[in-house]
Scaffold this motif. Structure first.
Motif, short mmCIF file in Angstrom:
data_model
loop_
_atom_site.label_atom_id
_atom_site.label_comp_id
_atom_site.label_asym_id
_atom_site.label_seq_id
_atom_site.Cartn_x
_atom_site.Cartn_y
_atom_site.Cartn_z
N SER A 465 0.93 -1.01 -0.10
CA SER A 465 -0.35 0.12 0.03
C SER A 465 0.72 1.66 0.47
N MET A 466 2.02 1.16 1.05
CA MET A 466 3.04 2.32 1.33
C MET A 466 3.64 2.54 -0.33
N ARG A 467 3.98 1.56 -0.87
CA ARG A 467 4.54 1.62 -1.97
C ARG A 467 4.06 2.19 -3.51
N ASP A 468 2.49 1.48 -3.73
CA ASP A 468 1.49 2.12 -4.69
C ASP A 468 1.08 3.92 -4.44
N ALA A 469 1.07 3.73 -3.30
CA ALA A 469 1.01 5.32 -2.46
C ALA A 469 2.05 6.02 -2.99
N PHE A 470 2.74 5.79 -2.87
CA PHE A 470 4.33 7.08 -2.76
C PHE A 470 4.99 6.92 -4.23
N GLY A 471 4.74 5.61 -4.52
CA GLY A 471 5.70 5.38 -5.83
C GLY A 471 7.38 5.11 -5.36
N ASP A 472 7.39 4.52 -4.87
CA ASP A 472 9.05 4.76 -4.05
C ASP A 472 9.50 3.64 -4.10
N SER A 473 10.39 2.63 -4.27
CA SER A 473 11.52 1.38 -4.60
C SER A 473 11.18 1.52 -3.16
N ARG A 474 11.65 2.24 -2.56
CA ARG A 474 12.16 2.23 -1.25
C ARG A 474 10.70 1.26 -0.28
N TYR A 475 9.25 1.17 -0.56
CA TYR A 475 8.99 0.26 0.00
C TYR A 475 8.41 -1.26 -0.42
N ARG A 476 8.91 -1.11 -1.28
CA ARG A 476 9.07 -2.72 -1.99
C ARG A 476 9.29 -3.45 -1.02
N SER A 477 8.52 -4.88 -0.92
CA SER A 477 8.84 -5.89 0.16
C SER A 477 9.81 -6.90 -0.46
N SER A 478 11.03 -7.09 0.59
CA SER A 478 11.63 -8.41 0.24
C SER A 478 11.11 -9.44 -0.51
N ALA A 479 11.47 -10.28 -1.59
CA ALA A 479 10.59 -11.61 -1.74
C ALA A 479 10.15 -12.80 -0.86
N LEU A 480 11.59 -12.85 -0.07
CA LEU A 480 11.25 -13.43 1.12
C LEU A 480 9.56 -13.56 1.99
N MET A 481 9.84 -12.42 2.27
CA MET A 481 8.20 -11.79 2.80
C MET A 481 7.30 -11.86 1.78
N ARG A 482 7.17 -11.78 0.37
CA ARG A 482 6.69 -12.17 -0.61
C ARG A 482 6.31 -13.41 -0.13
N ARG A 483 7.37 -14.47 -0.75
CA ARG A 483 6.89 -15.89 -0.30
C ARG A 483 5.63 -16.22 0.79
N GLU A 484 6.87 -15.42 2.02
CA GLU A 484 5.42 -16.21 3.20
C GLU A 484 4.45 -15.68 3.40
N SER A 485 4.29 -14.52 2.76
CA SER A 485 2.82 -13.97 2.74
C SER A 485 1.75 -14.56 2.27
N ALA A 486 2.60 -15.30 1.10
CA ALA A 486 1.81 -15.65 -0.20
C ALA A 486 1.40 -17.45 0.92
N ALA A 487 1.83 -17.97 1.53
CA ALA A 487 2.54 -19.36 2.15
C ALA A 487 1.31 -18.94 2.56
N ALA A 488 0.91 -17.73 3.65
CA ALA A 488 -0.04 -18.15 4.78
C ALA A 488 -1.44 -17.79 4.48
#
Length: 490
Positions: A465-488
């Motif tokens: 949500s922060m990445r979309d709102a700010f348009g700043d790459s500093r808010y990109r999630s780590s690949a590991l977080m994305r994978r864990e979120s998908a598993a959850a």
């Protein structure tokens, strides 16, 4: 018998860190020799250690010697000199000439490369990092850093000596900023960006302390340690990682250029001549009422359903707005005042008429704390529902604007995301990272403990949500977080 009995530790550099490290090892039973650039500075360090330890009720004395004499007698040499690689390289070459073949060498650097120091020393297998935290006599954490060529036996030995000195070692590999300073980098960056976006420094610090349980807010802490020091370390992080998310924040460059480097200079994020941080925080903080009055009911997709009958105010806890959620809130508004409990950026546009917006926190070991969204620019006012919420919970509060992530979640989630990058890269494991943040920063819980409580899916959604709102790459999630979120989610 202590492992340190009969061990001689030599410490070079008699600044506050060097003196503190010398005291730690002497108090634990080691023989300690200290050295500085000149005999006069060395003696001044010896005298300061004696007076400071006496004042703390733990008197110790150490010997002072020229560097070559100190190193010749030492089993462990620790450098705590100026944080410049050229100075450390010159020192380590002198140590290599004077030390015995079995001498172990450690640096108290907070960010410089242990591997590079090992090369300068000439035998990288014997060089490790021992990053103590200030003040070493009080702080329990020591980051034990392995250079690429540091021998396992060296790491095992220095780790055992740190434990014998009464400290808690955490292991990490040789990357810029190591664990604590790396994971806390977004904490400082986001705090600075919040100020640039119009949030008063005291509000940022009040939210960090009240909602996250931090003993000192990030901007107060930056002023204390010195903005010039932070700026230099930010430049190092940007140079070493090459990632634009580590770029220094412009407000700090401006303050440093104007000599406003923090508390020691009388001006940083706070103007110490007019209002110290504690006074400013007290001004913006709304204390909890003396006693709770009224009934608060919680509901929503992110909260267990409770009995809404007879509730004075209903809290709808959620993430991003959804059609079903908006319909449910409008239905609830027909029964009672409603507060939307979320930090998602989408509510700035989709908050239903009549609903108030806040973020309710239950920090570890403290009472509830509420960020109340008050934003005339966005047309968002608190209304009576907020008064009922604060009275019912008996909660302290602070007013924040309608920015993505608000304040506390923005700080906490960006830190957690950085912790995932550190884990993903193999710098340290999750337990070490949590331990390091608890002991090195006095945070009540570590970043992975925070994710377990909040839910990895919620933290990942917040970053998105922060990445979309700010348009700043500093808010990109780590690949590991994305994978864990998908598993959850599955």
């Amino acid at each position: 018998m202590s492992l340190l009995e009969g061990v001689t530790v030599a410490v070079a550099g008699m600044g506050p860190m060097g003196r503190g490290i010398a005291r730690v090892f002497r108090a634990a039973g080691a023989d300690v020799i200290v050295s500085d650039l000149t005999p006069e500075l060395t003696q001044a360090g010896v005298d300061a250690i004696a007076s400071e330890s006496e004042a703390d009720g733990e008197p110790v004395t150490v010997a002072g010697m020229p560097l070559t004499d100190a190193v010749a007698r030492a089993d462990l040499f620790i450098e705590a000199i100026v944080e410049r690689m050229d100075a450390k390289a010159s020192l380590l070459k002198a140590v290599a000439q004077a030390g015995r073949p079995e001498l172990l060498v450690a640096s108290n650097t907070s960010s410089l490369s242990i591997g590079e120091m090992g090369k300068e020393f000439g035998d990288p297998a014997r060089v490790a990092g021992l990053h103590f935290f200030n003040p070493p006599t009080k702080m329990r954490l020591v980051e034990v850093i392995a250079g690429a060529a540091t021998a396992p036996a060296t790491l095992a030995r220095v780790t055992a000596l740190v434990e014998a000195a009464g400290k808690t070692p955490v292991a990490c590999t040789d990357t810029p900023n190591f664990i604590v300073n790396r994971v806390c980098r977004p904490l400082y960056y986001e705090a600075q960006l919040l100020v640039m976006q119009g949030v008063e420094p005291a509000v940022v610090d009040a939210a960090a302390s009240g909602a996250l349980g931090h003993r000192m807010g990030p901007l107060t802490l930056l002023d204390f340690t010195g903005l010039h020091t932070h700026l230099a370390s930010s430049e190092t992080a940007l140079r070493e990682f090459g990632d634009p998310k580590y770029r220094p924040i412009p407000i700090v460059r401006g303050l440093v250029r104007n000599g406003m480097t923090g508390r020691a200079a009388g001006r940083g994020f706070y103007d110490y001549a007019s209002e110290k941080p504690r006074e400013a925080i007290a001004r913006v903080l709304h204390p909890a009422p003396a006693e709770s009055t009224g009934r608060v009911a919680f509901t929503g997709p992110d909260a267990p359903a409770s009995d809404l009958e007879g509730a004075d105010v209903v809290v709808y806890s959620c993430g991003a707005p959804s059609e079903s959620g908006l319909a449910r809130i409008r239905e609830l508004l027909e029964r009672a005042p409603v507060v939307v409990d979320s930090s998602d950026a989408g509510w700035v546009e989709q908050l239903p008429d009549g609903a108030a917006w806040a973020r309710v926190h239950q920090p570890e070991g403290a009472g509830p704390f509420v960020e109340v969204v008050v934003d005339p620019v966005a047309g968002i006012q608190p209304g009576p529902a907020i008064e009922l919420l604060l009275a019912g919970l008996g909660a302290a509060s602070v007013e924040v604007p309608a920015l993505p992530g608000l304040v506390a979640d923005r700080l906490a989630h960006c830190m957690a995301n950085e912790a995932y990058f550190v884990l993903e890269e193999g710098t340290a494991d999750a337990d070490a990272i949590d331990t390091a943040l608890r002991l090195g920063m006095n945070h009540p819980i570590g970043p992975f403990e925070h994710v377990r409580r909040a839910g990895v899916g919620a933290v990942h959604a917040s970053m998105r949500s922060m990445r979309d709102a700010f348009g700043d790459s500093r808010y990109r999630s780590s690949a590991l977080m994305r994978r864990e979120s998908a598993a959850a989610a599955r």
